[in-house]
Design an enzyme around this catalytic site. Structure first.
Site, short mmCIF file in Angstrom:
data_model
loop_
_atom_site.label_atom_id
_atom_site.label_comp_id
_atom_site.label_asym_id
_atom_site.label_seq_id
_atom_site.Cartn_x
_atom_site.Cartn_y
_atom_site.Cartn_z
N LYS A 159 83.34 78.45 18.99
CA LYS A 159 81.70 77.80 19.73
C LYS A 159 80.81 79.07 18.83
O LYS A 159 80.66 80.07 19.06
CB LYS A 159 81.81 78.59 20.87
N THR A 160 79.92 78.42 18.72
CA THR A 160 78.69 79.61 18.37
C THR A 160 77.39 79.28 18.97
O THR A 160 76.97 78.42 20.15
CB THR A 160 77.99 78.58 17.12
N ARG A 203 84.62 64.51 34.37
CA ARG A 203 84.43 64.53 33.09
C ARG A 203 83.97 63.41 33.16
O ARG A 203 83.94 62.49 34.01
CB ARG A 203 85.35 64.07 31.69
N LYS A 253 88.02 81.29 23.86
CA LYS A 253 88.38 80.10 22.68
C LYS A 253 87.23 80.94 21.06
O LYS A 253 85.91 80.85 21.41
CB LYS A 253 88.08 78.58 23.42
N HIS A 260 91.27 71.04 17.49
CA HIS A 260 92.21 70.18 17.48
C HIS A 260 91.92 70.26 16.29
O HIS A 260 93.36 69.27 16.00
CB HIS A 260 91.04 68.99 17.18
N GLN A 301 99.53 59.50 30.55
CA GLN A 301 99.45 60.27 29.66
C GLN A 301 100.95 60.22 28.95
O GLN A 301 101.71 60.25 28.68
CB GLN A 301 99.54 62.18 29.74
N ASP A 356 97.16 73.71 27.34
CA ASP A 356 96.52 73.53 28.50
C ASP A 356 97.97 71.51 28.67
O ASP A 356 97.11 71.26 29.71
CB ASP A 356 95.02 73.16 28.41
N LYS A 395 88.69 71.50 33.47
CA LYS A 395 87.55 71.25 33.13
C LYS A 395 87.20 71.78 34.81
O LYS A 395 88.09 70.92 35.45
CB LYS A 395 87.73 69.33 33.08
N THR A 410 86.32 62.35 23.15
CA THR A 410 85.49 61.91 23.84
C THR A 410 84.21 62.45 23.66
O THR A 410 83.02 63.00 24.00
CB THR A 410 85.96 63.51 24.94
N HIS A 440 86.71 68.22 16.08
CA HIS A 440 86.51 69.89 16.25
C HIS A 440 87.16 71.14 16.23
O HIS A 440 88.41 70.73 15.71
CB HIS A 440 85.68 70.45 17.33
#
Length: 407
Positions: free
Chosen positions: A230-231, A86, A227, A48, A171, A192, A82, A40, A45
């Site tokens: 993240k910044t 997406r 989470k 992962h 999946q 998730d 989500k 995606t 990141h």
């Protein structure tokens, strides 16, 4: 030889397993297992990275990872977690992203001599005959049961398209294909993915009349439940072009004290005795643990040379002596900080801005960083905790640095 199940459990990776017997299997035989990565974005990141570390522990214990690149499932997009559908992506963009994933994952797992496999579900999903797929796979799924899955429940109020509703079947079918082609018996993924993993294991039992297992990995969360990774400027990426090794290092150097043990356990290979020793440090000493944490994670993702360079740059800016000695520094007492704690007042005192109005404009335009994090609140204040570990570093724009330390 230690069972990798115990290793994953001790380090905090394990969240849920489908049923009993997995631990015994992992201790008894070489297991082929898979984790899927939908393409995606053009980089992985830190979320992962947790899964890659779990895979690396499994491989070190003698098991065989199968990396599944989701060239096919990305065409739909996983609705899990989500609130909206997406963005649909072209095949060209997905293929480009998949290529970037392959480059990055190759740094973390050993693919030599069949020790790991990498496959793309586009190879079997994109040419499926839909009617045949529904006859073989769709008949194994209860819509009523699917609607109780967490990945769908949270979307029902806002709206869930039939397009996305197919994702679980896709999946699950991946797991079945990998079972048939490679003898894969275990699917792993973030917590998730629990509903999707259950669906795949159940499909194999129905179609193949044999056991299939699922294991979910804890999500990388801060102590406050949010989470990690993240910044203010966005996600923390594994691609050095998207998040530089220096910024990557600084992110981990500045984690909260309460998160040090989690990060050391999940994101480094340090022995757990050392993890416990480092995470037990208090007050100023915890900064030593954070330096080790930042170096180990940066080394793991970007290599030894990049980690040394990032550490050296950080020490030059934040450390005492050496190159850091040339950085302008303002000393303030604890009493002065208590009387005038606002960042704007401190910036004026340090000569970084001429007025509160100019300082506000700098902040609202994203031009002020405190200890590597962008400041968004014009009323932000500093505390003694912000100045711990050698002081606080204020950056104005791209090149102006100023250290604030306690007298």
């Amino acid at each position: 030889m230690a069972n990798v199940f115990d290793t994953l459990q001790e380090r905090g990776f394990l969240k849920q397993t489908t049923h009993d017997g997995l631990k015994e299997m992992l201790g008894r035989e070489k297991v082929k297992f898979y984790v899927g990565f939908d393409a995606t974005a053009d980089s992985l990141h830190v979320g992962h990275f947790v899964q890659l570390m779990a895979m690396a522990h499994m491989q070190r214990a003698g098991h065989v990872p199968i990396v599944l690149i989701g060239g096919g499932t990305t065409m739909i997009g996983d609705p899990s977690g989500k609130s909206d559908m997406r963005k649909m992506m072209t095949r060209e963009i997905i293929a480009h992203n998949a290529d970037r994933f392959r480059e990055q994952i190759g740094k973390f797992l050993d693919f030599s001599d069949g020790k790991a496999l990498m496959v793309d579900n586009a190879d079997w999903l994109l040419d499926l005959n839909y009617v045949e797929f529904l006859r073989e796979i769709g008949t194994c799924f209860s819509v009523n049961r699917m609607l109780t899955a967490e990945c769908y429940k949270q979307r029902l109020e806002k709206g869930l398209t039939f397009f996305e509703f197919n994702y679980m079947l896709m999946q699950a079918y991946d797991f079945l294909v990998l079972s048939r082609k490679y003898g894969c018996t275990l699917e792993m993924g973030g917590d998730d993915q629990w509903s999707n993993i259950l669906a795949g294991a159940d499909l194999i039992r129905r179609k193949e009349q044999k056991e299939a297992y699922g294991l979910t990995i804890t999500l990388l969360l801060k102590s406050d439940g949010k989470k990690m990774g993240k910044t203010e400027s966005g996600a923390v990426w594994l691609d050095p072009e998207k998040t530089s090794p220096y910024d990557f290092y600084q992110y981990w150097r500045n984690v909260a004290d309460a998160d040090v043990k989690t990060c050391l356990s999940l994101l480094t290979f340090l022995p757990m005795d050392e993890v416990r020793r480092l995470s037990a440090l208090k007050d100023h000493e915890i900064n030593d643990a954070k330096k080790i944490l930042a170096f180990e994670i940066t080394k793991q993702v970007h290599g030894q040379a990049a980690a040394v360079e990032a550490q050296t740059a950080a020490e030059a800016l934040f450390g005492s002596g050496g190159a850091g000695g040339s950085i302008p520094t303002t000393q303030i007492s604890a009493a002065e900080l208590a009387e005038h704690p606002q960042l704007l007042d401190i910036m004026i005192a340090a000569g970084l801005t001429k007025s509160r109005g100019e300082g506000r404009r700098l902040i609202t335009q994203g031009g002020v960083l405190l200890n590597g994090e962008k400041v968004t609140d014009e009323f932000a204040s500093l505390s003694e905790a912000d100045l711990a570990g050698g002081g606080a570093m204020i950056r104005k724009g791209k090149k102006v640095f100023h250290k604030i330390i306690l007298k």
